[in-house]
Write an enzyme that holds these catalytic residues in place. Sequence first.
Site, short mmCIF file in Angstrom:
data_model
loop_
_atom_site.label_atom_id
_atom_site.label_comp_id
_atom_site.label_asym_id
_atom_site.label_seq_id
_atom_site.Cartn_x
_atom_site.Cartn_y
_atom_site.Cartn_z
N ARG A 103 0.86 -1.19 0.00
CA ARG A 103 0.00 0.00 0.00
C ARG A 103 0.90 1.24 0.00
NH1 ARG A 103 -2.47 0.24 6.24
NH2 ARG A 103 -0.49 0.07 7.29
N GLU A 142 -2.73 7.95 7.26
CA GLU A 142 -1.35 8.05 7.78
C GLU A 142 -0.38 8.49 6.69
OE1 GLU A 142 -0.27 4.46 9.87
OE2 GLU A 142 -1.39 5.09 11.64
N GLU A 298 -6.95 5.66 15.89
CA GLU A 298 -6.61 4.23 15.89
C GLU A 298 -5.80 3.90 17.14
OE1 GLU A 298 -4.47 2.72 12.56
OE2 GLU A 298 -5.57 3.94 11.14
N HIS A 349 -3.47 -8.97 13.43
CA HIS A 349 -3.69 -7.74 14.21
C HIS A 349 -5.01 -7.86 14.95
CE1 HIS A 349 -4.04 -3.51 15.22
NE2 HIS A 349 -2.88 -3.24 14.66
C1 GLA Z 1 -1.90 1.96 10.93
C2 GLA Z 1 -2.80 2.02 9.72
C3 GLA Z 1 -3.86 0.97 9.71
C4 GLA Z 1 -3.30 -0.35 10.17
C5 GLA Z 1 -2.69 -0.17 11.53
C6 GLA Z 1 -2.15 -1.43 12.14
O1 GLA Z 1 -2.36 2.68 11.98
O2 GLA Z 1 -3.40 3.27 9.57
O3 GLA Z 1 -4.37 0.85 8.42
O4 GLA Z 1 -2.32 -0.76 9.28
O5 GLA Z 1 -1.62 0.71 11.42
O6 GLA Z 1 -1.64 -1.21 13.41
#
Ligand code: GLA
Length: 693
Positions: A103, A142, A298, A349
């Site tokens: 990604r 992010e 998150e 996860h």
């Molecule tokens: C980041 C990303 C999420 C996921 C988490 C996993 O925060 O934004 O898409 O990959 O990490 O911890």
Amino acid sequence: MLYGADYNPDQWPEEVWDDDVRLMREAGVNVVSLGIFAWSRIQPAEGVWDFAWLDTVIEKLHAGGIQVNLATATASPPPWVSATYPETLPADESGASFWPGSRQHFAPSSPVYRRLAGELVRRLAERYAQHPAVTMWHVGNEFGCHLPMDFSDAARDAYRGWLQGRYETIDALNDAWGTSFWSQRYGGFDEIFPPRLAPYSHNPSSMLDWRRFSSDMLLECYLMERGILLAAGATQPITTNFMGPFKPADYAKWAPHMDVIADDCYPDPANPNRIRDAAFQRDLVRSLKPGVPWILMEQATDAVNWRPSNPGKRPGVLAAETAQSVGRGADGIMFFQWRQSRAGSEKFHSAMLPHAGTDTATWRSVTDLGARLGALPALPAPGRDARVAVVFDWENWWAIEGRDHPVEIDYLALVLEWYGALHKRGIMVDIVAPERIDGGYDLVLAPALYLLRDAGAAALNRFVDGGGTLLTGPFSDIVDEHDQFRDGGFVTQLGPALGIRFEDFGALGGASTGGMGVGAQVARVGTIAGGRVDFSVGGVEATGSLVAEVVHPAGAEVVASFTSGAAAGSPALTRHMYGSGEAWYVATMPDAAGIDAVVGALVAASGVRPIIDDLPAGLEVARRGDLVTVINHGDATVEVGLEGTDAETGAAVVLRALAPQEVLFAWAPVDAEPQTPEAFPEDASVLLAGRKP
Ligand code: GLA
């Protein structure tokens, strides 16, 4: 209080969606970040759009009373984008392409990427901007997380334009970069390249601009999407998820463009400073937008998948970490992700809904937390609760960690050490750029402020002059915004306030590894033994590392001098009365005992009071208006004295025993602090009768 998670229904068959909504309601979920990685599902091929599934999901959520934080889905271009438009792919320092298959494989400055992403955002905005379920927009994801810098040809072209915009003439750039050194003088902007692989050190002033540019390219992507949303009539708050102290993106510059700050935080269970570091992150994001509660966009319910080893959270830790965010200004608690994936890189996860289902400890802690947060009364907006600021500045971070310095400095680690001495005392702290310092603070710590802009220096001088107490050093006030020495030596901006003259850096070697440039690589030639210097502050024997700078008093009082090494006899800590305030300088990086002693002296000098006096070890405390949050992160039950009202039960609080991981939210107006044990009523012991040992 918002409560929810990333929701990726595109990973699941439609039959699951009703179950999702039902279970979300059971967990107290009231918002989801929808479709963050759904671009290939929404646009499976160029010119082909499929919104039907998204319409259905949004309707189901809406019917279930769950708000949608709708993602713009631009963080992971579909395979057809990379195959058809390879110019959208980013490149590394050697110009090699990053390829699709993961990604974030897009060059932020690529006009083609921006056109394609923009088209996606426009379609989403036009379709859903008026939808009553959509209450927020989640732009990208992010930004820069995996790929903070792109060295592609798209970046090259954008960099040239960005530099031209900044300097207008090539002569101005040559001056700012000091290109007379090593024959680097440019004849035109089209001679400039990104700092790709070079035989040896790149020009440090150019590296600083490269960092600014790289942050700006990501910000431009955000702003492009934000502009499209607004143009389509979106009135919902627009945000993107930050990552706390994330070096590649200057969030202080981004923050004005966020309607609400959103942050992702994954404290490492193996980090002994986990609580301190997470508190710093939460204080940082709160300080980016004072007065506006932020959203924890998150966190993990349990284990993550991306560290070398991924233990889960101990019982109670999720609630305790969550309370830290609430106490430090968050009005939203969200997770990655709602339902654990069954395929892909993140299938291990944790999630709100574990793969093992609802008969799990995770599900129980998630539903308990949802109920507890849902029952909280409305909380005051986090305002100017802190009388203390720690200066933290991205441009300084970039510059101070550049190459070819007297000593290697880990800026964040160093700032965290100073912050920690305030945090453990239960003192509320804002984390701000130097320009943000004003008379609302009583005490300001500005450690290692190597790059100091004129406006930042002016703010710090005004602060001291107006009655504030400032500490800076070591390795501070060395260069201007171009990473060039200023005329007249060092500490030129703060010298008069500090009452010192700075002679030399006195590098001690420190914990860094020595190296020399060989070919394209820096060959490690062994660890330099870390030099140390001793000094004593207020009766505390302390040790300093990194540097033992040679500074001379020029009006300042010498509070402590080095007692060992080549610098013996020279000032280690100075204090100077200036205007109505005072300015302190520390000429080394003290160890924990030294920092604690220096901070103790500063707290006494400035009259700053903690939220709770003599905070017992293991306890963390934060203030948010009249709300005081106390968390026991330790392994033993601890008593805390706090006069107020339990915000959850309405019961009076005087002295409370908190079990490990237990959280107390209490109303305790500012005027009532500080709380001292002597202030407790004589019969406080009565209130403790029957408490657990
Ligand atoms: C980041 C990303 C999420 C996921 C988490 C996993 O925060 O934004 O898409 O990959 O990490 O911890």
